[in-house]
Design an enzyme around this catalytic site. Structure first.
Site, PDB file in Angstrom:
ATOM      1  N   GLU A  99      24.724  41.990  32.822  1.00  0.00           N
ATOM      2  CA  GLU A  99      25.101  40.913  31.893  1.00  0.00           C
ATOM      3  C   GLU A  99      25.445  39.629  32.628  1.00  0.00           C
ATOM      4  O   GLU A  99      25.958  39.664  33.739  1.00  0.00           O
ATOM      5  CB  GLU A  99      26.361  41.330  31.115  1.00  0.00           C
ATOM      6  CG  GLU A  99      26.138  42.472  30.170  1.00  0.00           C
ATOM      7  CD  GLU A  99      27.454  43.011  29.609  1.00  0.00           C
ATOM      8  OE1 GLU A  99      28.404  42.227  29.428  1.00  0.00           O
ATOM      9  OE2 GLU A  99      27.510  44.226  29.364  1.00  0.00           O
ATOM     10  N   CYS A 112      28.765  33.143  34.409  1.00  0.00           N
ATOM     11  CA  CYS A 112      29.445  34.277  35.011  1.00  0.00           C
ATOM     12  C   CYS A 112      28.383  35.338  35.278  1.00  0.00           C
ATOM     13  O   CYS A 112      27.704  35.783  34.356  1.00  0.00           O
ATOM     14  CB  CYS A 112      30.506  34.794  34.041  1.00  0.00           C
ATOM     15  SG  CYS A 112      31.305  36.300  34.602  1.00  0.00           S
ATOM     16  N   CYS A 119      29.918  49.750  38.748  1.00  0.00           N
ATOM     17  CA  CYS A 119      30.957  49.448  39.737  1.00  0.00           C
ATOM     18  C   CYS A 119      31.657  50.753  40.092  1.00  0.00           C
ATOM     19  O   CYS A 119      31.764  51.655  39.268  1.00  0.00           O
ATOM     20  CB  CYS A 119      31.969  48.478  39.110  1.00  0.00           C
ATOM     21  SG  CYS A 119      33.270  47.951  40.242  1.00  0.00           S
ATOM     22  N   CYS A 123      38.863  50.460  38.108  1.00  0.00           N
ATOM     23  CA  CYS A 123      40.021  49.848  37.431  1.00  0.00           C
ATOM     24  C   CYS A 123      40.111  50.383  35.998  1.00  0.00           C
ATOM     25  O   CYS A 123      39.119  50.410  35.269  1.00  0.00           O
ATOM     26  CB  CYS A 123      39.902  48.326  37.413  1.00  0.00           C
ATOM     27  SG  CYS A 123      39.831  47.600  39.059  1.00  0.00           S
ATOM     28  N   CYS A 126      38.900  48.320  32.798  1.00  0.00           N
ATOM     29  CA  CYS A 126      37.597  47.641  32.891  1.00  0.00           C
ATOM     30  C   CYS A 126      36.457  48.516  32.373  1.00  0.00           C
ATOM     31  O   CYS A 126      36.331  49.677  32.758  1.00  0.00           O
ATOM     32  CB  CYS A 126      37.347  47.249  34.339  1.00  0.00           C
ATOM     33  SG  CYS A 126      35.814  46.351  34.566  1.00  0.00           S
ATOM     34  N   GLY A 166      30.495  44.533  38.453  1.00  0.00           N
ATOM     35  CA  GLY A 166      30.402  44.835  39.878  1.00  0.00           C
ATOM     36  C   GLY A 166      31.493  44.210  40.714  1.00  0.00           C
ATOM     37  O   GLY A 166      32.236  43.346  40.251  1.00  0.00           O
ATOM     38  N   GLU A 167      31.597  44.681  41.932  1.00  0.00           N
ATOM     39  CA  GLU A 167      32.569  44.147  42.896  1.00  0.00           C
ATOM     40  C   GLU A 167      31.759  43.406  43.973  1.00  0.00           C
ATOM     41  O   GLU A 167      31.104  44.039  44.801  1.00  0.00           O
ATOM     42  CB  GLU A 167      33.376  45.315  43.482  1.00  0.00           C
ATOM     43  CG  GLU A 167      34.191  44.997  44.718  1.00  0.00           C
ATOM     44  CD  GLU A 167      35.100  43.768  44.582  1.00  0.00           C
ATOM     45  OE1 GLU A 167      35.873  43.681  43.619  1.00  0.00           O
ATOM     46  OE2 GLU A 167      35.011  42.882  45.462  1.00  0.00           O
ATOM     47  N   SER A 221      41.979  39.732  41.892  1.00  0.00           N
ATOM     48  CA  SER A 221      42.418  40.429  40.689  1.00  0.00           C
ATOM     49  C   SER A 221      43.682  41.197  41.028  1.00  0.00           C
ATOM     50  O   SER A 221      43.621  42.298  41.565  1.00  0.00           O
ATOM     51  CB  SER A 221      41.325  41.389  40.210  1.00  0.00           C
ATOM     52  OG  SER A 221      40.190  40.644  39.862  1.00  0.00           O
ATOM     53  N   ASN A 297      41.334  42.246  27.466  1.00  0.00           N
ATOM     54  CA  ASN A 297      40.364  42.589  26.428  1.00  0.00           C
ATOM     55  C   ASN A 297      40.462  44.074  26.167  1.00  0.00           C
ATOM     56  O   ASN A 297      40.300  44.861  27.098  1.00  0.00           O
ATOM     57  CB  ASN A 297      38.947  42.290  26.922  1.00  0.00           C
ATOM     58  CG  ASN A 297      38.568  40.851  26.702  1.00  0.00           C
ATOM     59  OD1 ASN A 297      38.717  40.326  25.604  1.00  0.00           O
ATOM     60  ND2 ASN A 297      38.084  40.206  27.744  1.00  0.00           N
ATOM     61  N   CYS A 340      33.499  42.365  29.277  1.00  0.00           N
ATOM     62  CA  CYS A 340      32.425  42.471  30.263  1.00  0.00           C
ATOM     63  C   CYS A 340      32.045  43.928  30.536  1.00  0.00           C
ATOM     64  O   CYS A 340      32.878  44.770  30.772  1.00  0.00           O
ATOM     65  CB  CYS A 340      32.860  41.811  31.548  1.00  0.00           C
ATOM     66  SG  CYS A 340      31.497  41.606  32.624  1.00  0.00           S
TER      67      CYS A 340
HETATM   68  N1  SAH Z   1      35.189  43.306  40.691  1.00  0.00           N
HETATM   69  C1  SAH Z   1      35.651  41.956  40.705  1.00  0.00           C
HETATM   70  C2  SAH Z   1      34.922  41.033  39.737  1.00  0.00           C
HETATM   71  C3  SAH Z   1      34.534  41.542  38.385  1.00  0.00           C
HETATM   72  S1  SAH Z   1      35.757  41.738  37.161  1.00  0.00           S
HETATM   73  C4  SAH Z   1      37.136  41.920  40.449  1.00  0.00           C
HETATM   74  O1  SAH Z   1      37.731  42.962  40.237  1.00  0.00           O
HETATM   75  O2  SAH Z   1      37.726  40.853  40.537  1.00  0.00           O
HETATM   76  C5  SAH Z   1      36.211  40.114  36.697  1.00  0.00           C
HETATM   77  C6  SAH Z   1      37.654  40.000  36.248  1.00  0.00           C
HETATM   78  O3  SAH Z   1      37.837  40.552  34.935  1.00  0.00           O
HETATM   79  C7  SAH Z   1      38.619  40.718  37.164  1.00  0.00           C
HETATM   80  O4  SAH Z   1      39.773  39.940  37.344  1.00  0.00           O
HETATM   81  C8  SAH Z   1      38.937  41.969  36.353  1.00  0.00           C
HETATM   82  O5  SAH Z   1      40.104  42.583  36.774  1.00  0.00           O
HETATM   83  C9  SAH Z   1      38.978  41.391  34.948  1.00  0.00           C
HETATM   84  N2  SAH Z   1      38.868  42.374  33.865  1.00  0.00           N
HETATM   85  C10 SAH Z   1      38.215  43.539  33.841  1.00  0.00           C
HETATM   86  N3  SAH Z   1      38.373  44.162  32.664  1.00  0.00           N
HETATM   87  C11 SAH Z   1      39.159  43.370  31.910  1.00  0.00           C
HETATM   88  C12 SAH Z   1      39.678  43.454  30.595  1.00  0.00           C
HETATM   89  N4  SAH Z   1      39.446  44.513  29.815  1.00  0.00           N
HETATM   90  N5  SAH Z   1      40.441  42.431  30.157  1.00  0.00           N
HETATM   91  C13 SAH Z   1      40.697  41.352  30.937  1.00  0.00           C
HETATM   92  N6  SAH Z   1      40.220  41.213  32.187  1.00  0.00           N
HETATM   93  C14 SAH Z   1      39.472  42.215  32.669  1.00  0.00           C
END
Ligand code: SAH
Length: 351
Positions: A99, A112, A119, A123, A126, A166-167, A221, A297, A340
């Site tokens: 996406e 974005c 990934c 987390c 996520c 992804g990371e 993050s 979210n 996302c």
């Molecule tokens: N892997 C990287 C980048 C992708 S996630 C990272 O962890 O930073 C992009 C951002 O969205 C990160 O800050 C992540 O923690 C956050 N994120 C993931 N799921 C989320 C959710 N359900 N609500 C709000 N932020 C979220």
């Protein structure tokens, strides 16, 4: 799928200009041809060798036999009726999905992008990580997220955030190659000042990235003020704890002079109390930083609920009173919001 190869052909869009020059010479082409082709691919962003009209038919055929030009198919496109934000679900050449989100701001359009298919960071809040990691994206695929969005909208993308699926630091070499092609004068020529890279905290890779002294903004993050809470939601914290992470951030700032940005998703009852805000402010005191607060979210499978407006307001007050710069991230595209990673997962369920 082996990255960088497809149908026994090489991935021309993932090659740097210098690599192309070398390979073209080996193919018996003059090296100035490399610059012409590179500009067709990354500046004019054509999809076929046939469009490269300053090459002879013979040369176009030679290149077509040696290389493929990567492209993405737009599987779905959701447009927000509220603010024009567009979510793209792209299909990759091996049938996988990623996406991108196209956002309109006063200062220009931002995209974005995803850096991996899935990934493996795990987390808990996520959606992108629920099914694990499938594979890394090639530089060409990350570039094509941008080129395709520009083609579809007819508008220029002027800033990029690596915050999709992804990371990015888990796909370090490809991401660095992507950034170098993106910012090259003969390509899109996009300054890395207009790029943000977000990581869940791979300390070894943050240290490595610092050595390159890139102009991009590093986002961390963080999502918790202490190890107890962070370890509950982010498995990476058991590898590198907050203290180690913040030490890497300080070193990063010293080496690059670039202010670090911290992401903090507010989850009701988990990390959003006054005590959490105070502890966070203490942790970050003395650091040149900025905190982005994001109301979490909700992801169905996870059961996390976002903090109330009042709680968020209070959280920010405590941070500011204690000397920490913070803003609440403006939400775009809330009507098309699948957090996302959810669009990709939905489409997989329907297969
Ligand atoms: N892997 C990287 C980048 C992708 S996630 C990272 O962890 O930073 C992009 C951002 O969205 C990160 O800050 C992540 O923690 C956050 N994120 C993931 N799921 C989320 C959710 N359900 N609500 C709000 N932020 C979220």
């Amino acid at each position: 799928m082996k990255t960088g190869e497809y149908l026994d052909k090489r991935d021309i869009k993932s090659r740097s200009l210098d690599e192309l020059k070398e390979e073209f010479t080996a193919l018996g082409l003059q090296s100035f041809r490399a610059k012409q082709v590179y500009s067709w691919l990354h500046e004019k962003q054509v999809l076929t060798f046939d469009e490269m009209t300053n090459l002879s038919a013979k040369h176009r055929e030679l290149l077509d036999n040696e290389y493929y030009i990567n492209s993405l198919a737009v599987e779905r496109k959701l447009v927000s009726a509220i603010d024009g934000t567009i979510k793209f679900l792209y299909r990759l050449r091996d049938g996988e999905f990623v996406e991108s989100v196209f956002m309109r701001y006063k200062h220009g359009n931002s995209l974005c992008i995803s850096t991996q298919v899935g990934c493996r960071m795990g987390c808990k809040f996520c959606a992108s990580t629920l099914l694990g990691l499938k594979r890394n994206l090639d530089p060409s695929e990350m570039l094509d997220e941008i080129y395709t969005a520009q083609r579809e909208t007819g508008e220029k993308v002027s800033s990029i955030v690596l915050m999709g699926i992804g990371e990015p630091l888990d796909n370090f070499d490809n991401v660095l190659k992507f950034l170098s092609i993106l910012s090259s004068a003969e390509g899109m020529n996009l300054s890395l000042r207009h790029v943000s890279l977000s990581t869940c905290g791979l300390v070894d890779k943050i240290n490595k990235l610092a050595e390159y002294k890139l102009g991009l903004t590093l986002s961390i993050s963080l999502h918790a003020p202490n190890d107890e809470i962070r370890s509950q939601t982010m498995p990476i914290n058991s590898k590198w704890n907050i203290e180690q992470l913040l030490r890497a951030c300080r070193d990063y700032f010293e080496k690059t002079g670039r202010r670090i940005s911290f992401e903090y998703a507010l989850i009701s009852g988990v990390n959003d109390s006054d005590e959490c805000a105070l502890e966070l402010a203490q942790r970050l005191s003395g650091m040149i930083s900025h905190v982005n607060l994001i109301p979490v979210n909700a992801v169905k499978e996870r059961g996390f609920v976002r903090s109330s407006k009042q709680r968020i307001k209070r959280f920010i007050e405590v941070l500011e009173k204690n000397g920490v710069n913070a803003t609440v991230r403006r939400e775009l595209g809330s009507d098309i919001n699948a957090a996302c990673g959810q669009l990709r997962r939905d489409s997989m369920k329907h297969q």
